[in-house]
Scaffold this motif. Structure first.
Motif, PDB file in Angstrom:
ATOM      1  N   LEU A 115      46.763  40.020  50.957  1.00 44.97           N
ATOM      2  CA  LEU A 115      47.180  41.159  50.154  1.00 44.97           C
ATOM      3  C   LEU A 115      47.000  42.454  50.920  1.00 44.97           C
ATOM      4  O   LEU A 115      46.053  42.622  51.676  1.00 44.97           O
ATOM      5  N   GLU A 116      47.910  43.328  50.684  1.00 41.01           N
ATOM      6  CA  GLU A 116      47.836  44.664  51.272  1.00 41.01           C
ATOM      7  C   GLU A 116      46.769  45.464  50.516  1.00 41.01           C
ATOM      8  O   GLU A 116      46.506  45.181  49.341  1.00 41.01           O
ATOM      9  N   PRO A 117      46.196  46.458  51.134  1.00 46.59           N
ATOM     10  CA  PRO A 117      45.181  47.276  50.472  1.00 46.59           C
ATOM     11  C   PRO A 117      45.692  47.884  49.150  1.00 46.59           C
ATOM     12  O   PRO A 117      44.949  47.984  48.176  1.00 46.59           O
ATOM     13  N   GLU A 118      46.969  48.286  49.118  1.00 48.85           N
ATOM     14  CA  GLU A 118      47.529  48.852  47.885  1.00 48.85           C
ATOM     15  C   GLU A 118      47.567  47.800  46.789  1.00 48.85           C
ATOM     16  O   GLU A 118      47.265  48.071  45.627  1.00 48.85           O
ATOM     17  N   GLU A 119      47.915  46.570  47.130  1.00 43.46           N
ATOM     18  CA  GLU A 119      47.974  45.481  46.164  1.00 43.46           C
ATOM     19  C   GLU A 119      46.576  45.134  45.657  1.00 43.46           C
ATOM     20  O   GLU A 119      46.376  44.867  44.473  1.00 43.46           O
ATOM     21  N   ILE A 120      45.606  45.145  46.586  1.00 39.41           N
ATOM     22  CA  ILE A 120      44.219  44.861  46.212  1.00 39.41           C
ATOM     23  C   ILE A 120      43.744  45.910  45.192  1.00 39.41           C
ATOM     24  O   ILE A 120      43.094  45.598  44.202  1.00 39.41           O
ATOM     25  N   GLY A 121      44.095  47.178  45.398  1.00 41.70           N
ATOM     26  CA  GLY A 121      43.727  48.259  44.473  1.00 41.70           C
ATOM     27  C   GLY A 121      44.354  48.038  43.098  1.00 41.70           C
ATOM     28  O   GLY A 121      43.710  48.259  42.066  1.00 41.70           O
ATOM     29  N   ARG A 122      45.627  47.603  43.085  1.00 39.25           N
ATOM     30  CA  ARG A 122      46.289  47.353  41.810  1.00 39.25           C
ATOM     31  C   ARG A 122      45.646  46.180  41.080  1.00 39.25           C
ATOM     32  O   ARG A 122      45.485  46.205  39.859  1.00 39.25           O
ATOM     33  N   VAL A 123      45.260  45.138  41.821  1.00 41.40           N
ATOM     34  CA  VAL A 123      44.605  43.979  41.202  1.00 41.40           C
ATOM     35  C   VAL A 123      43.268  44.408  40.613  1.00 41.40           C
ATOM     36  O   VAL A 123      42.930  44.044  39.481  1.00 41.40           O
ATOM     37  N   ARG A 124      42.506  45.200  41.353  1.00 40.11           N
ATOM     38  CA  ARG A 124      41.207  45.664  40.860  1.00 40.11           C
ATOM     39  C   ARG A 124      41.381  46.518  39.600  1.00 40.11           C
ATOM     40  O   ARG A 124      40.607  46.425  38.652  1.00 40.11           O
ATOM     41  N   GLN A 125      42.390  47.388  39.587  1.00 36.90           N
ATOM     42  CA  GLN A 125      42.658  48.219  38.404  1.00 36.90           C
ATOM     43  C   GLN A 125      43.034  47.335  37.206  1.00 36.90           C
ATOM     44  O   GLN A 125      42.589  47.583  36.083  1.00 36.90           O
ATOM     45  N   ALA A 126      43.841  46.309  37.477  1.00 39.24           N
ATOM     46  CA  ALA A 126      44.253  45.402  36.397  1.00 39.24           C
ATOM     47  C   ALA A 126      43.044  44.655  35.847  1.00 39.24           C
ATOM     48  O   ALA A 126      42.899  44.487  34.626  1.00 39.24           O
ATOM     49  N   ILE A 127      42.154  44.208  36.761  1.00 39.43           N
ATOM     50  CA  ILE A 127      40.943  43.495  36.321  1.00 39.43           C
ATOM     51  C   ILE A 127      40.060  44.438  35.505  1.00 39.43           C
ATOM     52  O   ILE A 127      39.535  44.064  34.452  1.00 39.43           O
ATOM     53  N   ARG A 128      39.901  45.682  35.959  1.00 41.51           N
ATOM     54  CA  ARG A 128      39.085  46.658  35.246  1.00 41.51           C
ATOM     55  C   ARG A 128      39.700  46.950  33.860  1.00 41.51           C
ATOM     56  O   ARG A 128      38.995  46.986  32.854  1.00 41.51           O
ATOM     57  N   ARG A 129      41.021  47.118  33.802  1.00 42.58           N
ATOM     58  CA  ARG A 129      41.676  47.348  32.510  1.00 42.58           C
ATOM     59  C   ARG A 129      41.497  46.149  31.590  1.00 42.58           C
ATOM     60  O   ARG A 129      41.265  46.294  30.401  1.00 42.58           O
ATOM     61  N   ARG A 130      41.627  44.969  32.169  1.00 39.83           N
ATOM     62  CA  ARG A 130      41.478  43.744  31.375  1.00 39.83           C
ATOM     63  C   ARG A 130      40.081  43.677  30.760  1.00 39.83           C
ATOM     64  O   ARG A 130      39.911  43.368  29.578  1.00 39.83           O
ATOM     65  N   LYS A 131      39.043  44.010  31.564  1.00 36.75           N
ATOM     66  CA  LYS A 131      37.669  44.001  31.059  1.00 36.75           C
ATOM     67  C   LYS A 131      37.481  45.055  29.967  1.00 36.75           C
ATOM     68  O   LYS A 131      36.845  44.799  28.947  1.00 36.75           O
ATOM     69  N   GLU A 132      38.053  46.249  30.200  1.00 31.36           N
ATOM     70  CA  GLU A 132      37.949  47.308  29.195  1.00 31.36           C
ATOM     71  C   GLU A 132      38.667  46.908  27.907  1.00 31.36           C
ATOM     72  O   GLU A 132      38.155  47.136  26.805  1.00 31.36           O
ATOM     73  N   ASP A 133      39.859  46.313  28.081  1.00 31.07           N
ATOM     74  CA  ASP A 133      40.617  45.869  26.902  1.00 31.07           C
ATOM     75  C   ASP A 133      39.869  44.777  26.154  1.00 31.07           C
ATOM     76  O   ASP A 133      39.808  44.788  24.913  1.00 31.07           O
TER      77      ASP A 133
END
Length: 139
Positions: A3-21
């Motif tokens: 994964l590209e660094p930008e993709e890794i950042g998007r995955v981390r944001q998605a995981i963080r949103r998922r946990k918050e949700d």
């Protein structure tokens, strides 16, 4: 990982949103469960209050006749007229009085009988007038 660094950042944001949700959904479910429990308690209290009202109403209705007789023991003018009317009704079998009693209506009666008839006629017609107007007191 490819994964590209930008993709890794998007995955981390998605995981963080998922946990918050997930956390928000759990909190909302907890609030819903608490509200359901409070609603059940309120419904139970409402049913208890409804039963209390029904019991009090039944008791009041059961006492109406007895209380009515007991209240008539109080020597008020209204009670006195009512007692006279009841005596007349028990003796004559009716309480149908004309609005105005004429001399022809009292022919053959004693003075006391004529006075009773005139008085009860006046009082009964007056009570009926109050009832029609909605002015008759309710006890």
């Amino acid at each position: 990982n490819n994964l590209e660094p930008e993709e890794i950042g998007r995955v981390r944001q998605a995981i963080r949103r998922r946990k918050e949700d997930d956390k928000a959904v759990r909190a909302a479910n907890a609030r819903l469960l608490k509200a359901k429990i409070e609603l059940e308690k309120a419904q139970k209290k409402m049913e208890e209050a409804r039963k209390c009202v029904e019991e009090a109403t039944e008791r009041a209705n059961a006492n109406i006749e007895k209380d009515a007789d007991d209240l008539l023991l109080e020597p008020t003018p209204w009670n006195n007229y009512y007692k006279q009317l009841k005596i007349f009704y028990d003796r004559e079998g009716h309480s149908n009085f004309k609005r105005t009693i004429t001399e022809a209506d009292v022919v053959g009666m004693t003075e006391d009988q004529a006075k009773e008839l005139k008085t009860l006629s006046w009082w009964t017609c007056r009570q009926r007038k109050f009832k029609r107007r909605g002015e008759l007191e309710q006890y």
